[in-house]
Design an enzyme around this catalytic site. Structure first.
Site, PDB file in Angstrom:
ATOM      1  N   HIS A 137       5.914  -3.832  12.629  1.00  0.00           N
ATOM      2  CA  HIS A 137       5.490  -5.598  12.581  1.00  0.00           C
ATOM      3  C   HIS A 137       5.902  -6.475  13.855  1.00  0.00           C
ATOM      4  CE1 HIS A 137       5.683  -9.019   9.493  1.00  0.00           C
ATOM      5  NE2 HIS A 137       4.652  -9.293   9.811  1.00  0.00           N
TER       6      HIS A 137
ATOM      7  N   HIS B  29       8.328  -1.440   8.637  1.00  0.00           N
ATOM      8  CA  HIS B  29       8.980  -2.491   9.497  1.00  0.00           C
ATOM      9  C   HIS B  29       8.836  -2.673  10.846  1.00  0.00           C
ATOM     10  CE1 HIS B  29      10.705  -4.471   6.167  1.00  0.00           C
ATOM     11  NE2 HIS B  29      11.318  -3.442   5.770  1.00  0.00           N
TER      12      HIS B  29
ATOM     13  N   HIS C 125       8.550   3.854   5.330  1.00  0.00           N
ATOM     14  CA  HIS C 125       8.726   2.424   4.818  1.00  0.00           C
ATOM     15  C   HIS C 125       9.270   1.724   6.082  1.00  0.00           C
ATOM     16  CE1 HIS C 125      10.405  -1.111   2.800  1.00  0.00           C
ATOM     17  NE2 HIS C 125      11.474  -0.941   3.778  1.00  0.00           N
ATOM     18  N   GLU C 126      10.322   2.438   6.715  1.00  0.00           N
ATOM     19  CA  GLU C 126      10.657   1.570   8.429  1.00  0.00           C
ATOM     20  C   GLU C 126       9.889   1.469   9.562  1.00  0.00           C
ATOM     21  OE1 GLU C 126      13.430   0.286   7.995  1.00  0.00           O
ATOM     22  OE2 GLU C 126      14.145   0.893   5.733  1.00  0.00           O
TER      23      GLU C 126
HETATM   24 ZN   LIG Z   1      12.480  -2.783   3.818  1.00  0.00          ZN
END
Ligand SMILES: [Zn+2]
Length: 704
Positions: free
Chosen positions: A499, A496, A492-493
């Site tokens: 991105h 990010h 998940h991290e």
């Molecule tokens: Zn998040």
């Protein structure tokens, strides 16, 4: 030279000392304020190069320097650092507040927006200017002079009320402590939770075990305590926090539950005193009224319109329709989940009526019965030394990149630094990885930007991210072992991070995650989580720490089955909260005589399968929307899940590690940052607007 004022390369972490902070902040603020004054006073038409660029440069220096300070404050906190951090934070906040109220700057941005030069600017630059004009307007810059003082007073009152809402909840939470003297009442609670309860009692010089309403103490009781009376007592205290009901413990008897069963029957005088102290009921109506008044001053009908003007969703009605549709589809599954749970509780646990304080307990027992595996068993297959290369491999395959550890100055010996390079060996982005929990490091997992990609003086600045987690450090000479949840968190991290790092934008304001709508910002992160449920991926990153044996397929299949356990019930619960939030800020009138609690009740009757007892005061502790910036935005969680599941479905169609799909995702979503709306990006990637089908399928909600 002050290392915080060196912007020539990576931060010089080992050299940064608390005494560097104030001089650096003061110098940068003085420099920036002088520049702002000069730009505001300048005659002539503002241009990108003469006006926006210098402002971006100045704000970038400040945010890079202050970013290093806040990062260190979060990961290697110390009394000296905390002191300078708290000393300088108000100065930074005041600077940005002044900037957002500077009417001369607003005038320049508007002039640039309507100048002929605007049409010749690139799309990202146009978007940056549009965002600036929008944000000034939302900040009240365009109000007539006679309305401004009221608007400002509302903003100030709102921030005070939100702070009080949070404080009431915190004080009410902290006030409760239940001492249990007799170990026989604690059957079922895991040893580590009991140990913590024992230590908490000792800290108060008490014998026995102390339970509180903080999650690490409250949750194990609700999930595991065989003692139904104990569960009920703690549940009741939890759901009446910050309400008109008196706290379950009296102020004199801190640490001892006085009348947990007799809430409402205690001494009237004492009740009145404590009730007035922490009750959030009045604050809810006040906050809603003030938000509505501010919205109307700005020319909107409802606060929901203000909230959505910076989000991907286009209207409150669109959000309500989305939630209603999802509710309709999820409800049969929620009903099935609930029926199974009540039958199990009745037949196997002897609970004829499943009460609110039985739900987590019965669910845990049912989960164990159905999916007989433990987190600890799974953990042996996820050593860091296999997981990290496995995760990197996914990214390398999808995007044609390579990831290598490279040297850099760091803030702690456990921190590593990596460089992502393209097929020509050119660096694309870099990141720090700080994986383990330790003292003086903030909890949770998060990504933050250290350096943002942009073109500056003809060259492209390589972006840098911080990835922070709080996993267990290696012990006993073995590599660190991750639970499957932790592996998901890591992905998940990293999502990010990608991105931020894989952006192709060359202007700060919309580069990476900057300027991306709030309800779409979790798309790349939740997207990455999907790979943790893919056998094709998992079998390459799950090998037993001692034997090297690949995770058995049968165990993986059980994990998949367990993944969707009660997803119907969880979905309708999230929808209930989201609908409540949106209606409150859209078509609910706090002066109509109807209370927020009554509204919640109506919504529950439409979408819920579980109904809590009458004394439940959920609105009084819904701090997300009354104190946390999620007002008319709670739907974002489900909204982003729809986007990420639907985006991932293209990979399911093309092969989950398809480089073609990967490059398209990079070009249309990761690469474009906030330079265009998230809806445009999504549609460009998927070839159509988002659909909820993939989410339903991923949650096992198909077939009824
Ligand atoms: Zn998040």
């Amino acid at each position: 030279m002050n290392p915080l004022l060196d912007f020539s390369g990576l931060p010089r972490f080992p050299e940064i000392k608390p005494e560097h902070v104030t001089p650096a902040v003061d110098a940068l603020l003085a420099e920036n304020r002088a520049l702002v004054d000069r730009l505001a006073a300048e005659a002539g038409a503002p241009g990108w190069d003469s006006f926006v660029q210098p402002l971006e440069d100045a704000n970038e220096r400040l945010s890079r320097a202050w970013g290093q300070v806040s990062h260190l404050n979060a990961v290697v906190n110390s009394p000296a650092l905390r002191e300078v951090y708290n000393e300088n934070l108000p100065k930074i906040t005041a600077y940005y507040a002044d900037l957002s109220q500077n009417l001369a700057l607003f005038g320049k941005f508007k002039a640039l927006r309507s100048a002929p030069e605007f049409e010749a600017l690139s799309a990202p630059r146009q978007k940056i200017i549009d965002n600036e004009v929008r944000d000034f307007r939302l900040g009240g810059a365009e109000l007539p002079e006679d309305k401004k003082p009221r608007f400002k007073a509302i903003q100030e009152e709102l921030s005070a009320l939100s702070a009080r809402f949070e404080e009431n909840l915190l004080d009410a939470t902290n006030d409760f402590g239940l001492i249990v003297e007799n170990e026989s009442e604690l059957a079922g609670i895991p040893a580590d939770a009991l140990q913590a309860a024992r230590e908490a009692a000792q800290k108060d010089d008490k014998s026995g075990w102390k339970f509180t309403l903080h999650a690490p103490s409250y949750m194990p009781v609700m999930q595991y305590a065989d003692n139904r009376g104990l569960r009920e007592q703690i549940y009741r205290a939890y759901v009446t926090r910050a309400s008109e009901f008196p706290p379950a413990t009296s102020p004199e008897g801190k640490g001892k539950a006085e009348h947990p069963q007799g809430v409402g029957h205690g001494c009237k005088a004492a009740e009145a005193a404590t009730t007035a102290l922490w009750d959030n009921t009045g604050l809810i109506a006040d906050i809603l009224r003030l938000r509505r008044e501010a919205a109307r001053l700005l020319g909107f009908d409802h606060y929901a319109d203000v909230s959505l003007s910076t989000k991907m969703a286009q209207s409150p009605q669109q959000v309500l329709d989305f939630l209603d549709d999802l509710a309709k589809r999820a409800k049969p599954y929620a009903e099935r989940d609930y029926r199974e749970l009540t039958e199990f509780a009745r037949d196997e646990l002897g609970l004829a009526n499943l009460a609110a304080w039985d739900v987590a307990y019965a669910a845990e027992k049912l989960r164990l019965k159905r999916y007989a595996f433990s987190d600890n068993e799974v953990k042996q297959y996820f050593p860091e030394t296999v997981v990290l290369p496995g995760m990197f491999k996914v990214v390398e395959t999808l995007y044609g990149l390579s990831i290598k550890q490279t040297p850099a100055p760091v803030w702690h010996g456990d921190v590593r630094f990596y460089t992502l390079s393209d097929s020509k060996g050119e660096p694309v982005g870099q990141f720090y990885l700080d994986l383990y929990a330790r003292d003086h490091k903030r909890g949770g997992a998060w990504m933050d930007d250290a350096i943002t990609r942009r073109r500056k003086d003809g060259a492209v600045q390589v972006p840098v991210a911080y990835l922070n987690c709080n996993f267990s450090a290696p012990v006993g000479g073995k590599p660190a072992l991750f639970t499957h949840d932790e592996v998901i968190t890591l992905f998940h991290e990293f999502g990010h991070g990608l991105h931020h790092l894989l952006t192709r934008i060359e202007d700060l304001g919309v580069s990476g995650i900057s300027g991306v709508e709030w309800d779409a910002v979790e798309l790349p992160s939740q997207f990455m989580e999907n790979f943790c449920w893919e056998w094709e991926v998992v079998r390459h990153m799950a090998k037993h720490v001692d034997t090297g044996e690949v995770l058995p397929r049968s165990l993986f299949d059980k994990m998949i089955d367990a993944k969707n356990f009660q997803s119907g019930m969880q979905t309708v619960r999230q929808i209930e909260f989201s609908l409540f939030d949106m209606h409150l800020h859209y078509d609910f009138d706090p002066d109509s005589g109807k209370t927020a609690l009554q509204l919640l009740d109506e919504i529950r009757r439409r979408v819920a399968v579980m109904f809590p007892p009458d004394y439940n005061r959920f609105p009084n502790n819904f701090s997300h929307i009354f104190a946390g910036g999620y007002g008319a935005g709670y739907y974002s969680y489900k909204w982003a899940e729809v986007l990420s599941a639907d985006a991932y479905s293209l990979f399911e169609e093309s092969g989950v590690l398809s480089p073609e799909a990967g490059h398209r995702f990079w070009s249309e979503i990761l690469g474009v940052g906030g330079s265009r709306s998230a809806l445009e990006s999504f549609t460009a990637f998927r070839g159509r607007e988002p659909s909820i089908d993939a989410l339903l399928r991923h949650n096992g909600m198909t077939g009824i």
